[in-house]
Write a protein that holds these residues in place. Structure first.
Motif, PDB file in Angstrom:
ATOM      1  N   ILE A 264       4.048 -11.790  -5.841  1.00 17.70           N
ATOM      2  CA  ILE A 264       4.263 -12.356  -7.183  1.00 17.70           C
ATOM      3  C   ILE A 264       4.067 -11.295  -8.235  1.00 17.70           C
ATOM      4  CG2 ILE A 264       3.436 -14.068  -8.822  1.00 17.70           C
ATOM      5  CD1 ILE A 264       2.524 -15.728  -6.410  1.00 17.70           C
ATOM      6  N   VAL A 265       2.961 -10.550  -8.102  1.00 19.02           N
ATOM      7  CA  VAL A 265       2.715  -9.490  -9.080  1.00 19.02           C
ATOM      8  C   VAL A 265       3.828  -8.464  -9.001  1.00 19.02           C
ATOM      9  CG1 VAL A 265       1.153  -7.648  -9.771  1.00 19.02           C
ATOM     10  CG2 VAL A 265       0.256  -9.868  -9.075  1.00 19.02           C
ATOM     11  N   GLY A 266       4.228  -8.177  -7.779  1.00 15.49           N
ATOM     12  CA  GLY A 266       5.256  -7.174  -7.611  1.00 15.49           C
ATOM     13  C   GLY A 266       6.552  -7.572  -8.251  1.00 15.49           C
TER      14      GLY A 266
ATOM     15  N   MET B  96       0.842  -1.202   0.000  1.00 18.29           N
ATOM     16  CA  MET B  96       0.000   0.000   0.000  1.00 18.29           C
ATOM     17  C   MET B  96       0.876   1.251   0.000  1.00 18.29           C
ATOM     18  SD  MET B  96      -3.133   0.917   2.539  1.00 18.29           S
ATOM     19  CE  MET B  96      -2.331   0.899   4.130  1.00 18.29           C
ATOM     20  N   ALA B  97       1.975   1.173   0.719  1.00 16.68           N
ATOM     21  CA  ALA B  97       2.852   2.349   0.786  1.00 16.68           C
ATOM     22  C   ALA B  97       3.628   2.535  -0.500  1.00 16.68           C
ATOM     23  CB  ALA B  97       3.796   2.217   1.969  1.00 16.68           C
ATOM     24  N   GLY B  98       3.734   1.496  -1.305  1.00 16.54           N
ATOM     25  CA  GLY B  98       4.474   1.607  -2.555  1.00 16.54           C
ATOM     26  C   GLY B  98       5.938   1.239  -2.403  1.00 16.54           C
ATOM     27  N   VAL B  99       6.190   0.238  -1.631  1.00 18.25           N
ATOM     28  CA  VAL B  99       7.570  -0.224  -1.433  1.00 18.25           C
ATOM     29  C   VAL B  99       7.951  -1.140  -2.599  1.00 18.25           C
ATOM     30  CG1 VAL B  99       9.063  -1.580   0.080  1.00 18.25           C
ATOM     31  CG2 VAL B  99       7.366  -0.018   1.046  1.00 18.25           C
ATOM     32  N   PRO B 100       9.103  -0.994  -3.121  1.00 20.16           N
ATOM     33  CA  PRO B 100       9.528  -1.809  -4.261  1.00 20.16           C
ATOM     34  C   PRO B 100       9.449  -3.302  -3.979  1.00 20.16           C
ATOM     35  CG  PRO B 100      11.076  -0.041  -3.896  1.00 20.16           C
ATOM     36  CD  PRO B 100      10.096   0.033  -2.794  1.00 20.16           C
ATOM     37  N   LEU B 101       9.330  -4.035  -5.051  1.00 23.28           N
ATOM     38  CA  LEU B 101       9.166  -5.483  -5.080  1.00 23.28           C
ATOM     39  C   LEU B 101       7.744  -5.910  -4.735  1.00 23.28           C
ATOM     40  CD1 LEU B 101      12.480  -6.938  -3.652  1.00 23.28           C
ATOM     41  CD2 LEU B 101      11.753  -6.686  -6.022  1.00 23.28           C
ATOM     42  N   LEU B 102       6.918  -4.938  -4.452  1.00 23.50           N
ATOM     43  CA  LEU B 102       5.515  -5.274  -4.202  1.00 23.50           C
ATOM     44  C   LEU B 102       4.665  -4.612  -5.285  1.00 23.50           C
ATOM     45  CD1 LEU B 102       5.633  -4.811  -0.376  1.00 23.50           C
ATOM     46  CD2 LEU B 102       5.317  -6.953  -1.609  1.00 23.50           C
ATOM     47  N   ASN B 103       3.492  -5.181  -5.499  1.00 20.91           N
ATOM     48  CA  ASN B 103       2.709  -4.723  -6.642  1.00 20.91           C
ATOM     49  C   ASN B 103       2.330  -3.252  -6.551  1.00 20.91           C
ATOM     50  OD1 ASN B 103       0.975  -5.057  -4.552  1.00 20.91           O
ATOM     51  ND2 ASN B 103      -0.604  -6.156  -5.720  1.00 20.91           N
ATOM     52  N   GLY B 104       2.091  -2.766  -5.326  1.00 22.83           N
ATOM     53  CA  GLY B 104       1.699  -1.374  -5.166  1.00 22.83           C
ATOM     54  C   GLY B 104       2.735  -0.419  -5.723  1.00 22.83           C
ATOM     55  N   PHE B 105       3.958  -0.839  -5.598  1.00 24.11           N
ATOM     56  CA  PHE B 105       5.045   0.006  -6.084  1.00 24.11           C
ATOM     57  C   PHE B 105       4.943   0.233  -7.583  1.00 24.11           C
ATOM     58  CE2 PHE B 105       9.256   0.009  -8.093  1.00 24.11           C
ATOM     59  CZ  PHE B 105       9.739   1.229  -7.631  1.00 24.11           C
ATOM     60  N   LEU B 106       4.633  -0.832  -8.302  1.00 22.87           N
ATOM     61  CA  LEU B 106       4.643  -0.764  -9.761  1.00 22.87           C
ATOM     62  C   LEU B 106       3.633   0.265 -10.273  1.00 22.87           C
ATOM     63  CD1 LEU B 106       4.842  -4.541 -10.597  1.00 22.87           C
ATOM     64  CD2 LEU B 106       6.656  -2.838 -10.731  1.00 22.87           C
TER      65      LEU B 106
END
Ligand code: NA
Ligand code: NA
Lengths: 129, 932, 89, 121, 161, 503
Positions: free
Chosen positions: B467-469, B380-390
């Motif tokens: 996985i998405v991230g 949710m925060a947009g940390v890399p390697l997670l989908n929110g980041f992308l």
């Protein structure tokens, strides 16, 4: 129409009209309800009878046969007029409507209201119960 | 027709399953509930391959063609994406709810509502018809209402549900209007056609209206500022509902709508302005409010608002890449937010509280859940390697390319970064304030890890985040492309789903957001202090306040207008009638027409004077009621004379007899009513009423005069010509009554009969005010039955009956008839009642008046039915002339039977009314007199 | 002559009716008014009969008959009301 | 004649309406009766006035329009039924509501008595 | 059940029917017979027993006398009505009566109302007194005598009551 | 089957009479059986008539064998058979409901119900305007008597207002009829439609006066502003089945407006074409507005449903004002829907009120209902239908009306009003539902009356109509369009209705 018939009809009509007017005139003129009662009960009844007879004659003449059904109206009125007068008198008494000053035997009004025996004149002055 | 039709309807069937399955164990119930959605999901997935290859599935069956509504479905990339979200997350929620709900909650009902919602939502995304979209759209509002108010005994649940329904319902109505105008503009309600009519729509004059209305629908549903307030209050719902509806699916319906109509409506300045600014505002407001929530779900709800704003903003940017980013973020947000809600639900479930001021240091108690929540939070925060980041990276990139605010365009990336900062801050708070930050304070329960399978849905979703991230294009690449293709009508731009794009400006923005967010969180106490200066306003209270003040105003208005005064109601009615007729009459230039008038004569003038004086006297003396009755009688008498004079002997007879019965009735009633009317109208009122009355009277008189002085060509010549030959009677009026228009007469006696029945009902059990004296205080006379009256009445009865028979028999050929005869008979009987009293009559007449009415109407009807035997229509009369040796020629007619029915009904009805009314006092008065 | 007489009598009755109405308004008591109404019924009968004679039509007889019958009923009922309040007891 | 007739109809209408606008049931009933006289005369007049033209075959040389007469007859009967109902209803209202005012003497309707918040909580 | 519960009424009805229809055709005679029989039969329950006219001839004579009296009475009353109100000497009179039947009393009262200047106002509850109002009361005793002899006596004889 | 047209009138009349005669009149049970049978027969007759008219076209039934325009004719056209079918269905449900016990508390309930149905059906079927008046009076007098059924102060007072207002209305009706007869010289509506076209100048002006008077009368029946005041109290105080039956009563007024102002004073009426429209517009819109205000101010279900009746009247009047084929079709669909839905709600209100003790159907805190699920489900159904939310029939009617607006001005007036009206109804119903069913003190009282099977069946029938109207919305809409077409094109078929007139 034969003249004599016309004359009879006219006379009857005039009598009728006159008495009808008289009845209503008395109704308007007479001074108290008890005297007024007389006027339509008698005069108007007679007056209407006159008109009815006239009508009967004329209709018989016009239709070519004896038309006497107007008798029925006369019959009705003769039967009912006294009853109507009686009811009105009762009502007037019930309403304790004062008769004309000079009316005699006003002491009778009290027993009339209570439908009892006539009382002596002196009773009229007795204090009311 | 293909399987597509069944897609949404499988869940509809499925919503019935839990109602039956509820009798089994909760696990069984959950399992059985999941079957149909699972099948649906498989069906959807089975189409995926072809859709990835660019296919479009459509199916439709006609429904209400005249309205433009057909049952039409389309499965394209966008619909596929949403279907997968709806069904996939739906299945996880089913599993989760199995453990979340307590044993006292009715799980069957819950699942039923949930699957009903699934059906509605699927319907929205699969619709290929504008009206059908709205149809399902409203269904989502309804099912959401049911789910939010699942714990209906709680005040906040009821209020939250009502608010959500009101706001989304209002939006839904706007949407409907927008869709209808859209369909009207395009000329078709088919989505397929609409999607390819973008140019036509954008160039039409109604485009702005369409956009605004449709966006109103979308914004309310997707909780966009300023309609965002309902979403936090919908958190009164059970958490599975929040996870499902308020993060992953329903709130995305508005977004879906914008994406759906993107080809048709987007890419104009108006669209950009409204959508992007709304999105931006929502993005910031949601994020800012989220930071200050103490309620775990409140934080998530506001963060949802913020993220929805973000997606909206992307859709409003007007670039194709932004649209792609929007769709990507839809997927990502659904995944991480659903898992976060579930985690919050677990925390609530296992610790008994959602208040972050109480929840501290849970890491010790539920490390596994905490890990999951932390990963989702990081996404949710947009940390890399997670989908929110992308998707956030894509968002930042797009903000940089905006130029539509001109020289102020740099505002957008700056504000976007600010939003990012806030997002990191509240995400950090979600982790730190709950799992660390010291020890729990006053928790109702000692927290512990949830049951094994309650974690499974969270695990799956968190795994997806990762996985998405990490492998975005592999996992969602095709899906995203297909969805974007549907949104952009196939014109998908080149984009890259790589994690690493090198050291770019967007990356810098991400870094700023991360560091800034952490800093903000660290110094949050200052912010909280700052925020506490503002009075906290609960949108729920504000909303309820508004609703209540509207209700109160409406109440005041209604009690002001409907003040319970009949006089006012009549006044309005008459004023309207007067205005309407007067407006038309003013165009009548000459009142008098060409028809020659009858010359006046003294007799008529006298009668007219009598009539007018008596009528006026009735008005003047109306407070002395007996007097009014007497003058009323005079009026009635003159009216009958008028009828006689103007060649209507039947009318004269009828009027006379009705008159007497009415007077008797009024006298009977007067006994129970006050003798005098108090003076209560103000002079102003009297003048007002006099004005209206004279105006109305003037109008009626004018019309009457205008009518009478104009020639008229009527159908009556037919009656004159056919009365004898067709109806067998010389009295045309009577033949009309019993033959030409016998149906009216049948209706008329029915009215009379019904009136009698109704009056009987009114009289039953009536409590009476019986005056013991007249209005002058005189006791009543003791003479009940004056002797002269009794004797004479008895003698008159046979005569009256004979006259009645006479009037009845001659009716067909001469003035008279059943009705008048009936009234004469009634009056004769009443006269006996008056003269002799009820008790006397009771022992002597044994007539059932009710039966008489029935017989009367029945006989009239049967006489009309007789004609059926001869293949003739109802009421076809029959008559013939016969000859008997002594008697001679005579006529028999079925109309006579009809008239007999009339006679019986009249007698029955009149007597039922009068005799019952008369009897009313008898028993009571007897006892009264005994006491005297 | 007949027409003339009828007209004259009609005028008489008109006057009579107006006198009746005058009494009806003047009262002073309710029995006076009822009496006036009753007289009016009688005059109305005469009027109808005259009209029938004038028109040479027998169609109006029943109306007169009805007034004779029903006028009495209503006079009696009103009187009974004034006497007893309740006309059917 | 027509003018005078029309005047009478108008006057009856006005008197009827004025009485209907009074507050007491008896006045209203009397007003309705007057109004129904006016209505009947009006409806009757829609067939135009004719003298000595009773609609009885063989009794007159010309016939007045019989249809409005039949309509008025129906209207009289229906009017009688309605008046009767209204009269008894007025009695009933006096008995039930304790007043012969057409609005009764009831407390204000429950709408006003309901709590201001309409019971929503 | 008697065939003719009210013979006098039946006769009246029979003649009134023919009167009403102005016809003595066979059809109307049949109808008149029908009503003359059926109406009394229908309402026989409603009829209280009254004394019959025992002397019809006397009754007819009495009727003619009353008619003559009505005419003279009317002329008298006419004079009183037209004459000055001052001349009126109205008064109430109580007349003792000795009639046993209500019918008799009714006939007497009606006659009194229709004839010389008098109106029956009330009958005492015990039916022993007839109260009348007269327009012109000069000699009370003479008036009582007149009524008792001229009207009451024949009525008593006619009905034998 | 040649007499089929008159069955919807004769059957209730016949059974009503039977119920007044012994032996049926003596036993309530016998009356109930009679009543149910009659209700069923009327329904069957109506359906047969419906199918016959659908397949063979309009049927003219000349009563007494007198050809119109001289005699009275019953006209079974698409509009009238639709109305009669709705009435029959509604009446059947109402009878079912009433036999469960609401028919006690006063005499003659069932005969009166029969006469009421007879009056309503007659008003729909007749082709003669004076006969329309007569049937108006039948249905009115029956409704007066039914209104006071079971007694009580509220009913007496409501009846007082209702009766007197309608008596004034009847007088106006007769004035109007007098004017129309005095100018057109005929009473058959088809004949009037033909003759009105040739009226000119001042006669036309006079006829217009009469026509406008009739509008007041029909408006009064239809609760058109400013003549709607009588409705809330009347409907709210009537016994449940009576109130439910009354749901069709305002529609009689609406029907008459459509009949008179499209057939007689419609497009082809020459100088008198569309005379009602300018008056209908403001009043219809205000009726919706005032009804909506009433809706939000309603303190109980009964008053709420009464106000909804006003709103629906307003919506229908709007359709009459638009005066197009589409709007008439929309109106007919909406009419069927709103009649049945509001009737269902009236019955439901009774069931709910009986289980809530002193709170009755008011929106206040109360005890727990005996059958909250069943009643709640029913309530939700009727609420959705009446708000006009999918998936129930209200939305179809609403959309059809919205689609029928023609000019921008019309749209600007009608759409906001109708949509805001829906929103207001939504708010009112959500408040009502949540309060009624969820705001209770948890106490269950044993003596509360359970809904009886017949009552549930009756409510179920009425509520079931709503989804059916959606599912079969296609054919329904097609039929109403057909009826509307016929109504607007009456001039072409007028002579077919008048065998007694040659062109
Ligand atoms: Na009594
Ligand atoms: Na004398």
């Amino acid at each position: 129409m034969p003249l004599f018939l016309e004359i009879i009809i006219c006379v009857l009509l005039v009598i009728g009209g006159g008495f009808l007017l008289l009845g209503s005139f008395g109704l308007a003129r007479l001074p108290d309800i008890y005297t007024r009662l007389h006027s339509p009960t008698k005069a108007s009844t007679l007056g209407i009878t006159g008109v009815l007879l006239a009508s009967m004659l004329l209709q018989s003449h016009l239709q070519g046969f004896l038309s006497i059904k107007e008798f029925l109206i006369t019959l009705f009125l003769l039967i009912t007029a006294p009853v109507a007068a009686n009811m009105l008198a009762k009502t007037a008494l019930h309403y304790r409507i004062k008769p004309l000053e000079k009316t005699q035997n006003t002491h009778l009004m009290k027993p009339m209201r209570s439908r009892s025996q006539p009382a002596k004149p002196s009773d009229d002055n007795a204090p009311k119960a | 027709m293909n399987a597509l039709i069944w897609l949404p309807f499988l869940p509809l069937l499925g919503s019935l399953v839990p109602l039956f399955a509820a009798r089994f164990s909760r696990t069984t119930c959950a399992f059985m509930t999941a079957i149909l959605p699972a099948i649906t999901l498989l069906l959807v997935l089975s189409h995926a391959g072809e859709i990835f290859n660019g296919s479009l599935f459509q199916a439709s069956i006609p429904w209400i063609p005249s309205m433009g509504l057909e049952l039409a479905f389309r499965l394209d990339g966008l619909a596929l994406l949403f279907s997968i979200l709806i069904l996939g997350i739906g299945l996880l929620v089913i599993l989760y709810a199995r453990y979340y709900l307590s044993a006292t909650d009715s799980i069957g009902k819950f699942y039923a509502y949930l699957i009903l919602f699934m059906f509605a939502m699927l319907g929205v995304v699969l619709s290929d018809n504008l009206i059908q979209i709205w149809f399902f759209w409203e269904l989502t509002s309804i099912s959401s209402f049911l789910l939010i108010s699942f714990w209906g005994h709680k005040t906040e649940a009821r209020k939250g549900a009502r608010m959500a329904l009101t706001v989304t319902g209002a939006g839904g109505l706007a949407l409907l209007a927008g869709l209808l105008i859209l369909g009207d503009t395009v000329g078709s309600y088919s989505l397929q056609i609409v999607l390819y009519s973008g140019d036509l729509i954008k160039s039409s004059a109604s485009y702005p209206v369409i956009v605004v209305l449709i966006l109103l629908g979308a914004f309310t549903k997707s909780a966009q500022f300023p309609f965002h307030f309902w979403l936090p209050n919908a958190m009164a719902a059970p958490t599975p509902v929040s996870a499902y509806l308020h993060s992953a699916t329903m709130v995305k319906a508005g977004i879906f709508l914008m994406a759906r109509f993107y080809p048709a409506l987007a890419n104009t300045d108006l669209w950009f302005l409204i959508v992007s600014l709304t999105g931006l505002a929502t993005f910031l407001v949601g994020a800012y409010i989220a930071l200050f929530q103490h309620d775990l779900k409140g934080l998530l709800a506001n963060s949802t608002i913020s993220h929805l704003g973000l997606i909206t903003l992307l859709l409003g940017m007007g670039t194709d890449l932004a649209a792609v980013a929007a769709i990507f973020h839809i997927i990502n947000h659904a995944i991480f937010k659903a898992s976060l809600f579930m985690a919050a639900g677990i925390i609530d479930h296992e610790s008994g509280s959602r208040d972050m001021r109480q929840l501290n240091g849970l890491w010790k108690y539920m490390p596994y859940t905490a890990t999951l929540a932390m990963v989702a939070s990081a996404s949710m925060a947009g940390v890399p390697l997670l989908n929110g980041f992308l998707s956030k990276e894509m968002f930042f990139t797009e903000t940089l390319h905006q130029a539509s605010l001109g020289s102020l365009s740099w505002f957008i990336p700056v504000l976007a970064t600010l939003g990012g900062v806030l997002a990191v801050a509240y995400s950090t708070r979600f982790i730190h304030d709950v799992f660390f930050n010291g020890e729990p304070i006053n928790l109702p329960k000692t927290p512990h890890e949830p049951p094994r399978y309650m974690r499974v849905p969270v695990e799956i979703l968190v795994a997806l985040c990762l996985i998405v991230g990490i492998f975005p294009s592999m996992v969602v690449g095709d899906l995203l492309f297909a969805a974007a293709s549907a949104t952009l009508n196939g014109l998908v731009p080149v984009y890259s789903l790589a994690i690493w794009h090198g050291f770019t400006f967007p990356l810098l923005m991400s870094v700023i957001a991360l560091i800034g967010g952490l800093l903000v969180y660290k110094n949050r106490s200052h912010l909280f202090k700052f925020q506490s200066q503002f009075p906290a306003s609960d949108p729920k209270l504000v909303f309820e306040g508004i609703v209540q003040s509207i209700t109160a105003k409406a109440n005041r208005f209604i009690s002001l207008t409907e003040n319970g005064s009949l006089q006012r109601y009549i006044f309005f009615t008459l004023v309207l009638a007067v205005i309407m007729t007067a407006s038309s009459l003013m165009k009548l230039n000459t009142t008098a027409g060409q028809r020659a008038e009858i010359p006046l004569d003294a007799l008529s003038i006298t009668c007219a004077v009598l009539l007018c004086l008596a009528a006026l006297a009735t008005v003047v003396c109306h407070r002395s009621r007996m007097m009014a009755l007497i003058t009323l009688s005079v009026v009635g008498l003159i009216v009958s004379l008028a009828f006689a004079k103007f060649s209507a002997p039947d009318l004269a007879l009828t009027q006379l007899s009705v008159e007497v019965v009415t007077i008797i009735l009024l006298i009977l009633a007067l006994f129970f009513l006050p003798q005098k009317t108090p003076k209560e109208s103000s002079p102003r009122r009297v003048v007002r009423d006099l004005g209206l009355a004279s105006f109305a009277g003037g109008i009626v008189g004018t019309i009457c005069y205008a009518l009478m002085t104009r020639p008229l060509d009527t159908i009556s010549t037919f009656f004159t010509a056919n009365s004898k030959t067709g109806g067998g009677g010389t009295n045309i009026v009577n033949v009309i009554l019993v033959d030409f228009r016998g149906f009216d007469t049948l209706g008329e006696i029915t009215v009379l009969g019904i009136a009698a029945l109704g009056i009987y009902k009114l009289i039953a059990r009536m409590r009476l005010y019986m005056p013991s004296t007249d209005d002058h205080g005189r006791p009543w006379s003791k003479d009940k039955h004056p002797i002269l009256l009794s004797v004479i009445s008895q003698s008159l009865l046979p005569l009256a009956l004979l006259v009645s028979a006479y009037i009845f028999l001659r009716g067909h050929n001469m003035p008279g008839g059943g009705f008048i005869a009936g009234l004469i008979t009634s009056v004769a009987i009443i006269q006996q009642y008056v003269a002799h009293g009820v008790e006397w009559i009771k022992t002597r007449i044994k007539l059932d008046y009710q039966v008489m009415i029935g017989m009367g109407i029945g006989i009239s009807t049967l006489s009309g039915l007789g004609s059926w035997a001869f293949g003739q229509p109802f009421l076809k009369t029959w008559f013939d002339y016969f000859y008997l040796p002594v008697i001679g020629k005579f006529e028999l007619a079925s109309a006579m039977i009809f008239d007999l029915g009339v006679f019986l009904t009249v007698v029955g009805a009149t007597m039922l009314i009068l005799a019952n009314l008369g009897q009313l006092t008898t028993s009571e008065r007897l006892t009264q007199q005994e006491q005297e | 002559m007949l027409i003339l007489t009828i007209t004259a009598v009609a005028v008489c009755i008109c006057i009579a009716l107006i006198l009746n109405l005058w009494r009806l308004f003047k009262g002073p008591s309710l029995p006076d008014r009822i009496l006036a109404l009753d007289t009016m019924y009688i005059n109305a009968i005469a009027l109808i009969l005259l009209y029938g004679m004038y028109m040479g039509s027998a169609l109006y007889f029943e109306a007169a008959l009805l007034i004779a019958m029903l006028g009495f009923v209503s006079t009696a009922a009103i009187c009974k009301y004034l006497l007893r309040g309740d006309i059917i007891e | 004649m027509e003018g005078m007739y029309a005047f009478c109809v108008g006057l009856l209408t006005a008197c009827g309406i004025f009485l209907i606008l009074r507050g007491r049931s008896f006045s209203v009933v009397v007003g309705l009766t007057l109004l129904s006289y006016a209505v009947n005369l009006f409806l009757f007049a829609s067939g135009r006035l004719k003298l000595n033209a009773a609609a009885v075959l063989g009794e007159s040389e010309q016939y007045s329009d019989p249809l409005p007469q039949a309509l008025v007859l129906t209207a009289i009967v229906i009017g009688f039924a309605m008046t009767a109902f209204a009269v008894i209803l007025a009695m009933r209202a006096r008995a039930d509501l304790g007043s012969d005012h057409v609005d009764g003497a009831l407390a204000p309707p429950s709408r006003d008595a309901a709590p201001k918040n309409g019971g929503s909580r | 059940m008697k065939l003719l519960p009210m013979p006098f009424h039946s006769l009246l009805l029979f003649s009134v029917w023919l009167l009403l229809n102005n016809s003595i055709s066979a059809g109307h005679i049949v109808l008149a017979l029908f009503f003359a029989l059926s109406i009394p039969w229908l309402i026989s329950d409603m009829h209280e027993k009254h004394p019959r006219i025992k002397k019809p001839w006397l009754a007819v004579r009495y009727s003619f006398m009353v008619i003559k009296d009505i005419i003279t009475a009317n002329l008298e009353v006419a004079l009183l009505i037209i004459g000055p109100v001052k001349k009126l000497t109205p008064g109430f009179v109580a007349i003792p009566i000795n009639l046993d039947s209500d019918l008799g009393i009714t006939v007497l009262a009606s006659t009194v109302s229709l004839t010389p200047g008098t109106v029956s106002a009330e009958v005492s509850e015990d039916k022993a007194w007839l109260y009348i109002h007269t327009l012109h009361l000069e000699d009370e005793v003479a008036l009582i005598d007149l009524i008792k002899q001229r009207y009451e006596a024949p009525i008593k004889e006619i009905f034998q009551c | 089957m040649q007499h089929l047209s008159i069955f919807p009138i004769l059957i209730p009349l016949f059974f009503g009479v039977i119920m007044l005669l012994p032996p049926v009149s003596r036993q309530l049970k016998a009356q109930r059986i009679c009543s149910v049978i009659a209700g069923f027969c009327v329904f069957v007759a109506a359906i047969l008539l419906f199918t016959q008219v659908s397949s063979q076209g309009v049927i003219v039934y000349a009563l007494g064998g007198w050809q119109p325009p001289f005699g009275i004719a019953l006209v079974a056209d698409p509009l009238s058979v639709l109305m009669v079918s709705v009435t029959a269905f509604l009446a059947f449900a109402v009878i079912l409901y009433s036999v469960a016990g609401q028919d006690k508390g006063g005499a003659y309930f069932h005969p009166l119900l029969m006469f009421q149905v007879m009056g309503i059906n007659g008003a729909f079927m007749t082709g003669d305007i004076f006969n329309l008046f007569v049937f108006f009076e039948i249905l009115l007098i029956a409704s007066y008597a039914l209104l006071i059924h079971a007694g009580g102060k509220q009913k007496t007072q409501a009846a007082m207002h209702y009766v007197i207002l309608n008596l004034v209305g009847s007088s106006l009706f007769l004035f109007g009829l007098g004017i129309l007869y005095g100018t057109l010289g005929t009473l058959n509506m088809a004949d009037m439609a033909i003759k009105v076209g040739s009226l000119q100048g001042e006669t036309a002006t006079l006829a217009k006066t009469g026509a406008l008077l009739l509008l007041v009368v029909f408006g009064l029946k239809a609760a058109m502003l400013p003549m709607h005041f009588w409705l809330p109290k009347t409907y709210a105080s009537a016994t449940a089945p009576v109130a439910a039956l009354f749901a069709i009563m305002t529609k009689v007024g609406i029907y008459s407006i459509f009949r008179v102002y499209t057939v007689i004073f419609g497009e082809q009426a020459g100088e008198l074409a569309n005379i009602a429209t300018p008056w209908l517009w403001p009043m219809a819109l205000l009726t919706i507005a005032i009804g909506s205000i009433g809706v939000i101010a309603s303190p109980s279900i009964r008053i709420l449903s009464a106000n909804l009746v006003i709103v629906s009247s307003g919506s229908l009047l709007v359709c009459a004002a638009i005066n197009s084929i589409e709007s008439t079709a929309a109106a007919l669909y909406y009419l069927v829907h709103s009649t049945l839905a509001s009737a269902g709600l009236f019955l439901l209100a009774d069931l709910i009120s009986r289980q809530r003790g002193k709170a009755e159907d008011r929106f206040v805190h109360s005890r727990l209902m005996k059958q909250p699920k069943l009643l709640g489900f029913g309530f939700a159904i009727s609420a959705l239908a009446l708000i006009g939310m999918p998936p129930l029939s209200g939305f179809v009617g609403k959309i059809m009306i919205l689609q029928a607006t023609q000019s921008i001005a019309e749209t600007l007036w009608i759409w906001p009003l109708l949509l805001i009206g829906s929103l207001v109804t939504l708010v009112a119903f959500s408040r009502a539902g949540t309060t009624l069913f969820w705001r209770h003190n948890g106490n269950e009282v044993d003596e509360a009356e359970i809904a009886k099977p017949a009552e549930i069946l009756a409510v179920g029938l009425l509520l079931l109509a709503s989804p059916l109207l959606v599912i079969f919305g296609g054919s329904m809409a097609e039929f109403t369009l057909h009826a509307a077409n016929y109504l607007h094109d009456i001039q072409r078929s007028a002579y077919d209705l008048l065998p007694g007139v040659t062109r």
